[in-house]
Enzyme design. Sequence first.
Site, mmCIF file in Angstrom:
data_model
loop_
_atom_site.group_PDB
_atom_site.id
_atom_site.type_symbol
_atom_site.label_atom_id
_atom_site.label_comp_id
_atom_site.label_asym_id
_atom_site.label_seq_id
_atom_site.Cartn_x
_atom_site.Cartn_y
_atom_site.Cartn_z
ATOM 1 N N ARG A 1 12.526 12.978 14.506
ATOM 2 C CA ARG A 1 13.196 11.804 13.939
ATOM 3 C C ARG A 1 13.237 11.926 12.420
ATOM 4 O O ARG A 1 12.199 11.997 11.770
ATOM 5 C CB ARG A 1 12.437 10.530 14.320
ATOM 6 C CG ARG A 1 13.004 9.282 13.683
ATOM 7 C CD ARG A 1 12.187 8.053 14.082
ATOM 8 N NE ARG A 1 12.583 6.921 13.278
ATOM 9 C CZ ARG A 1 11.764 6.268 12.462
ATOM 10 N NH1 ARG A 1 10.501 6.613 12.357
ATOM 11 N NH2 ARG A 1 12.218 5.254 11.760
ATOM 12 N N ARG B 1 12.323 3.433 -0.902
ATOM 13 C CA ARG B 1 13.238 3.204 0.214
ATOM 14 C C ARG B 1 13.805 1.788 0.155
ATOM 15 O O ARG B 1 13.728 1.117 -0.869
ATOM 16 C CB ARG B 1 12.504 3.489 1.527
ATOM 17 C CG ARG B 1 12.047 4.966 1.555
ATOM 18 C CD ARG B 1 11.419 5.360 2.841
ATOM 19 N NE ARG B 1 12.410 5.272 3.922
ATOM 20 C CZ ARG B 1 12.079 5.282 5.190
ATOM 21 N NH1 ARG B 1 10.817 5.365 5.556
ATOM 22 N NH2 ARG B 1 13.021 5.198 6.120
ATOM 23 N N TYR C 1 10.508 12.415 7.247
ATOM 24 C CA TYR C 1 9.166 12.467 7.818
ATOM 25 C C TYR C 1 8.629 13.879 8.051
ATOM 26 O O TYR C 1 7.475 14.038 8.438
ATOM 27 C CB TYR C 1 9.140 11.694 9.137
ATOM 28 C CG TYR C 1 9.522 10.247 8.948
ATOM 29 C CD1 TYR C 1 8.675 9.363 8.287
ATOM 30 C CD2 TYR C 1 10.741 9.759 9.411
ATOM 31 C CE1 TYR C 1 9.025 8.042 8.098
ATOM 32 C CE2 TYR C 1 11.095 8.428 9.236
ATOM 33 C CZ TYR C 1 10.235 7.578 8.577
ATOM 34 O OH TYR C 1 10.590 6.269 8.387
ATOM 35 N N ALA D 1 6.892 0.417 11.218
ATOM 36 C CA ALA D 1 7.717 -0.777 10.980
ATOM 37 C C ALA D 1 6.908 -2.072 11.017
ATOM 38 O O ALA D 1 7.287 -3.053 10.372
ATOM 39 C CB ALA D 1 8.850 -0.836 11.991
ATOM 40 N N HIS E 1 1.305 5.866 4.839
ATOM 41 C CA HIS E 1 2.745 5.984 5.087
ATOM 42 C C HIS E 1 3.170 7.389 4.713
ATOM 43 O O HIS E 1 2.833 7.874 3.630
ATOM 44 C CB HIS E 1 3.536 4.952 4.283
ATOM 45 C CG HIS E 1 3.172 3.562 4.661
ATOM 46 N ND1 HIS E 1 3.615 2.979 5.820
ATOM 47 C CD2 HIS E 1 2.378 2.664 4.047
ATOM 48 C CE1 HIS E 1 3.103 1.765 5.898
ATOM 49 N NE2 HIS E 1 2.345 1.550 4.848
ATOM 50 N N ILE E 2 3.901 8.022 5.584
ATOM 51 C CA ILE E 2 4.340 9.393 5.358
ATOM 52 C C ILE E 2 5.331 9.451 4.199
ATOM 53 O O ILE E 2 5.237 10.307 3.325
ATOM 54 C CB ILE E 2 4.942 9.979 6.650
ATOM 55 C CG1 ILE E 2 3.843 10.064 7.720
ATOM 56 C CG2 ILE E 2 5.579 11.339 6.399
ATOM 57 C CD1 ILE E 2 4.355 10.372 9.121
ATOM 58 N N SER E 3 6.278 8.531 4.191
ATOM 59 C CA SER E 3 7.263 8.491 3.102
ATOM 60 C C SER E 3 6.773 7.553 2.004
ATOM 61 O O SER E 3 5.853 6.761 2.208
ATOM 62 C CB SER E 3 8.618 8.004 3.629
ATOM 63 O OG SER E 3 8.531 6.638 4.016
ATOM 64 N N ARG F 1 11.093 -2.560 2.870
ATOM 65 C CA ARG F 1 9.909 -1.723 3.100
ATOM 66 C C ARG F 1 8.883 -1.848 1.967
ATOM 67 O O ARG F 1 7.796 -1.288 2.059
ATOM 68 C CB ARG F 1 10.314 -0.262 3.261
ATOM 69 C CG ARG F 1 11.169 0.003 4.477
ATOM 70 C CD ARG F 1 11.421 1.488 4.652
ATOM 71 N NE ARG F 1 12.477 1.742 5.592
ATOM 72 C CZ ARG F 1 12.317 1.829 6.908
ATOM 73 N NH1 ARG F 1 11.123 1.683 7.432
ATOM 74 N NH2 ARG F 1 13.353 2.070 7.691
ATOM 75 N N PRO G 1 4.862 2.312 15.809
ATOM 76 C CA PRO G 1 6.073 2.640 16.552
ATOM 77 C C PRO G 1 6.874 3.791 15.946
ATOM 78 O O PRO G 1 6.948 3.949 14.738
ATOM 79 C CB PRO G 1 6.888 1.341 16.520
ATOM 80 C CG PRO G 1 6.300 0.513 15.450
ATOM 81 C CD PRO G 1 4.881 0.946 15.290
ATOM 82 N N ASN G 2 7.419 4.571 16.839
ATOM 83 C CA ASN G 2 8.302 5.703 16.554
ATOM 84 C C ASN G 2 7.590 6.925 15.989
ATOM 85 O O ASN G 2 8.213 7.967 15.829
ATOM 86 C CB ASN G 2 9.469 5.295 15.641
ATOM 87 C CG ASN G 2 10.332 4.245 16.280
ATOM 88 O OD1 ASN G 2 10.743 4.388 17.422
ATOM 89 N ND2 ASN G 2 10.581 3.160 15.569
ATOM 90 N N ASN H 1 -1.277 3.817 10.259
ATOM 91 C CA ASN H 1 0.113 3.867 9.826
ATOM 92 C C ASN H 1 0.843 2.895 10.749
ATOM 93 O O ASN H 1 1.230 3.251 11.855
ATOM 94 C CB ASN H 1 0.704 5.271 9.946
ATOM 95 C CG ASN H 1 2.139 5.326 9.469
ATOM 96 O OD1 ASN H 1 2.804 4.305 9.349
ATOM 97 N ND2 ASN H 1 2.629 6.531 9.213
ATOM 98 N N GLU I 1 -4.501 2.372 4.829
ATOM 99 C CA GLU I 1 -3.115 2.324 5.285
ATOM 100 C C GLU I 1 -2.413 3.598 4.810
ATOM 101 O O GLU I 1 -2.527 3.969 3.636
ATOM 102 C CB GLU I 1 -2.459 1.086 4.684
ATOM 103 C CG GLU I 1 -1.011 0.893 5.000
ATOM 104 C CD GLU I 1 -0.436 -0.351 4.316
ATOM 105 O OE1 GLU I 1 0.788 -0.538 4.432
ATOM 106 O OE2 GLU I 1 -1.183 -1.117 3.669
ATOM 107 N N ASP J 1 -4.174 -9.925 10.950
ATOM 108 C CA ASP J 1 -5.264 -10.768 11.445
ATOM 109 C C ASP J 1 -6.309 -9.946 12.193
ATOM 110 O O ASP J 1 -7.516 -10.159 12.025
ATOM 111 C CB ASP J 1 -4.723 -11.878 12.342
ATOM 112 C CG ASP J 1 -3.979 -12.967 11.580
ATOM 113 O OD1 ASP J 1 -4.078 -13.015 10.332
ATOM 114 O OD2 ASP J 1 -3.288 -13.765 12.240
ATOM 115 N N HIS K 1 5.723 -4.213 7.773
ATOM 116 C CA HIS K 1 6.537 -5.206 7.079
ATOM 117 C C HIS K 1 6.708 -6.502 7.867
ATOM 118 O O HIS K 1 7.312 -7.443 7.360
ATOM 119 C CB HIS K 1 7.920 -4.614 6.790
ATOM 120 C CG HIS K 1 7.861 -3.167 6.433
ATOM 121 N ND1 HIS K 1 7.285 -2.708 5.273
ATOM 122 C CD2 HIS K 1 8.260 -2.058 7.109
ATOM 123 C CE1 HIS K 1 7.349 -1.382 5.246
ATOM 124 N NE2 HIS K 1 7.933 -0.972 6.347
#
Length: 147
Positions: free
Chosen positions: A20, A110, A25, A80, A103-105, A114, A12-13, A77, A101, A90, A83
Amino acid sequence: MGQPKVTVLHGPNLNLLGVRQPDVYGYETLDDVNNALAETAEKQGWDISCFQSNHEGELIDAIHAARLDGTLAIIINPAAYTHTSVAILDALNAFEGRVIEVHISNVHKRESFRHHSYVSQRADGVIAGLGTEGYQAALNAIIKSCV
């Protein structure tokens, strides 16, 4: 047998990349990320599929599809959902290929919520804090490990 296949899933996002919170990001768009991945995959003789959704069930459906279509690895990625989603964990546990996996940040610098990832319990590798270059690092690692 055809080209080896990797699936890239964006949570998402991530459709808002470039607009954003660019201080967190960056300014690259999701199309920029996907186009760069496609270029790398093509040069290495890989087939790549990129998918973004703001809906948990659609991401799960994409993981289920990857189980059946010959996909060797998933780069995810979960944003949200990292978490919160036992359901994505599953689904990934039912996938037999490699999972990385991304993650950009740097999620560990943070907010404390997170710092926990359900997806990490399944992931073969985790890349965080390299910006969008983390996707390229994940793809390169998959290409090296799956041939």
